[in-house]
Motif scaffolding. Structure first.
Motif, mmCIF file in Angstrom:
data_model
loop_
_atom_site.group_PDB
_atom_site.id
_atom_site.type_symbol
_atom_site.label_atom_id
_atom_site.label_comp_id
_atom_site.label_asym_id
_atom_site.label_seq_id
_atom_site.Cartn_x
_atom_site.Cartn_y
_atom_site.Cartn_z
ATOM 1 N N VAL A 178 15.372 -6.808 8.014
ATOM 2 C CA VAL A 178 16.039 -7.948 8.634
ATOM 3 C C VAL A 178 15.736 -9.174 7.794
ATOM 4 O O VAL A 178 14.576 -9.456 7.497
ATOM 5 C CB VAL A 178 15.573 -8.178 10.088
ATOM 6 N N SER A 179 16.779 -9.895 7.394
ATOM 7 C CA SER A 179 16.606 -11.159 6.685
ATOM 8 C C SER A 179 17.106 -12.296 7.558
ATOM 9 O O SER A 179 18.098 -12.151 8.279
ATOM 10 C CB SER A 179 17.337 -11.143 5.336
ATOM 11 N N HIS A 183 8.827 -18.675 2.743
ATOM 12 C CA HIS A 183 9.145 -17.283 2.997
ATOM 13 C C HIS A 183 7.952 -16.663 3.718
ATOM 14 O O HIS A 183 6.808 -16.801 3.264
ATOM 15 C CB HIS A 183 9.342 -16.505 1.693
ATOM 16 N N VAL A 184 8.214 -15.976 4.803
ATOM 17 C CA VAL A 184 7.200 -15.162 5.468
ATOM 18 C C VAL A 184 7.728 -13.730 5.508
ATOM 19 O O VAL A 184 8.782 -13.463 6.100
ATOM 20 C CB VAL A 184 6.879 -15.670 6.880
ATOM 21 N N LEU A 185 7.013 -12.826 4.850
ATOM 22 C CA LEU A 185 7.395 -11.413 4.770
ATOM 23 C C LEU A 185 6.461 -10.603 5.660
ATOM 24 O O LEU A 185 5.241 -10.741 5.568
ATOM 25 C CB LEU A 185 7.288 -10.932 3.322
ATOM 26 N N ALA A 186 7.038 -9.779 6.526
ATOM 27 C CA ALA A 186 6.223 -9.013 7.470
ATOM 28 C C ALA A 186 6.782 -7.606 7.642
ATOM 29 O O ALA A 186 7.937 -7.333 7.323
ATOM 30 C CB ALA A 186 6.171 -9.718 8.828
ATOM 31 N N GLY A 246 7.984 0.757 10.008
ATOM 32 C CA GLY A 246 7.911 0.674 8.557
ATOM 33 C C GLY A 246 8.920 -0.290 7.954
ATOM 34 O O GLY A 246 8.920 -0.517 6.740
ATOM 35 N N GLY A 247 9.802 -0.855 8.786
ATOM 36 C CA GLY A 247 10.791 -1.803 8.302
ATOM 37 C C GLY A 247 10.172 -3.153 7.982
ATOM 38 O O GLY A 247 9.054 -3.466 8.392
ATOM 39 N N ARG A 248 10.934 -3.960 7.234
ATOM 40 C CA ARG A 248 10.431 -5.268 6.800
ATOM 41 C C ARG A 248 11.328 -6.406 7.291
ATOM 42 O O ARG A 248 12.530 -6.241 7.462
ATOM 43 C CB ARG A 248 10.353 -5.345 5.273
#
Length: 261
Positions: A104-105, A242-245, A132-134
């Motif tokens: 998801v962006s 940017h926050v990546l999780a 496991g998705g980002r």
């Protein structure tokens, strides 16, 4: 037709090159690969959707509240021969029924969500991801976590009604409280100053055409807004993060030992 902060790979990169690089960086941070499913929230004119489909073979769905954006984006998707992979839907993001997305962006949407709605917003994202998705959240932020959320009277009246900004720590906390694990956190403040410089130059260089498209008052409002925002980014009054999780499955995130982007 890209309405958010670019990422400049070099000092002399053009605005167009930097926007393209931004989308590609988001794709790489999300670890996209052929056959993945991407949901892009607040997709605007569909730039992220088209880039992911064209360059990564991703099945991409974008949603926007603007009927004009959705119509233009769908026409451009068809023109580029990407309609077997990409779709832009005129919809509130909360009405998306599909689940189990690989990624998801959210690029430039959180500013419009409202700080009080962060918990439900990131809970929605967590619910739409497969284990496991980002998730990659890209948004303007305050330089601290103590200031007012409102963007100010001028911006609130003329540019972004009801927009709210919070510090990146507030974003990170909301992401973690939704059950996602933050893997990477990056500040692009100086890149937004450069982006705004490019937009301002484009406005000045095409002034007569812009006035003809709208009116002189609107063009002046946006010129003032962009110059003022550029100064705010240069002075570190506002930032872009940017926050990546990841959505973990019993502690398994699927994330590599070190970042690969």
């Amino acid at each position: 037709m890209t309405y958010t902060c670019a990422v400049f790979p070099t000092e002399d990169a053009t605005l167009e090159e930097a926007q393209d690089y931004k989308y590609d960086l988001v794709c790489r941070k999300l670890g996209l690969k052929e056959g993945d499913r991407l949901l892009d929230l607040g997709c605007g004119w569909g730039g992220m959707v088209r880039h992911a489909a064209k360059h990564y073979g991703v099945k991409a769905l974008g949603v926007t509240l603007s009927r004009e954006q959705a119509t233009w984006a769908q026409e451009e998707i068809k023109r580029q021969g990407l309609d077997h992979l990409a779709e832009v839907r005129h919809s509130d993001y909360r009405d998306v029924p599909e689940t189990d997305f690989d990624a998801v962006s959210s690029i430039g949407l959180t500013e419009h969500i409202g700080v009080d709605n962060y918990p439900s917003y990131f809970a929605f994202i967590e619910n739409r991801l497969r284990p496991g998705g980002r998730m990659l959240n890209h948004c303007i932020t305050r330089h601290d976590n103590q200031g007012r959320a409102s963007a100010g009277a001028f911006i609130d009246r003329y540019v972004f009604p009801d927009g709210e900004l919070a510090g990146s720590g507030t974003i990170v906390r909301a992401v973690e409280d939704a059950g996602l694990e933050v893997q990477h956190h990056e500040n692009f403040r100086v890149h937004y100053a450069k982006t705004l410089a490019g937009w301002s130059k484009n406005l000045a260089d095409n002034w007569d055409a812009c006035v003809a498209e709208t009116d002189e008052g609107t063009a002046r409002v946006w010129g003032l807004y962009m110059v003022g925002s550029r100064i705010a980014f240069e002075r570190n009054e506002i930032q872009l993060h940017h926050v990546l999780a990841t959505k973990n499955d019993d502690g398994e995130s699927g994330y590599p030992l070190r970042h690969e982007f």
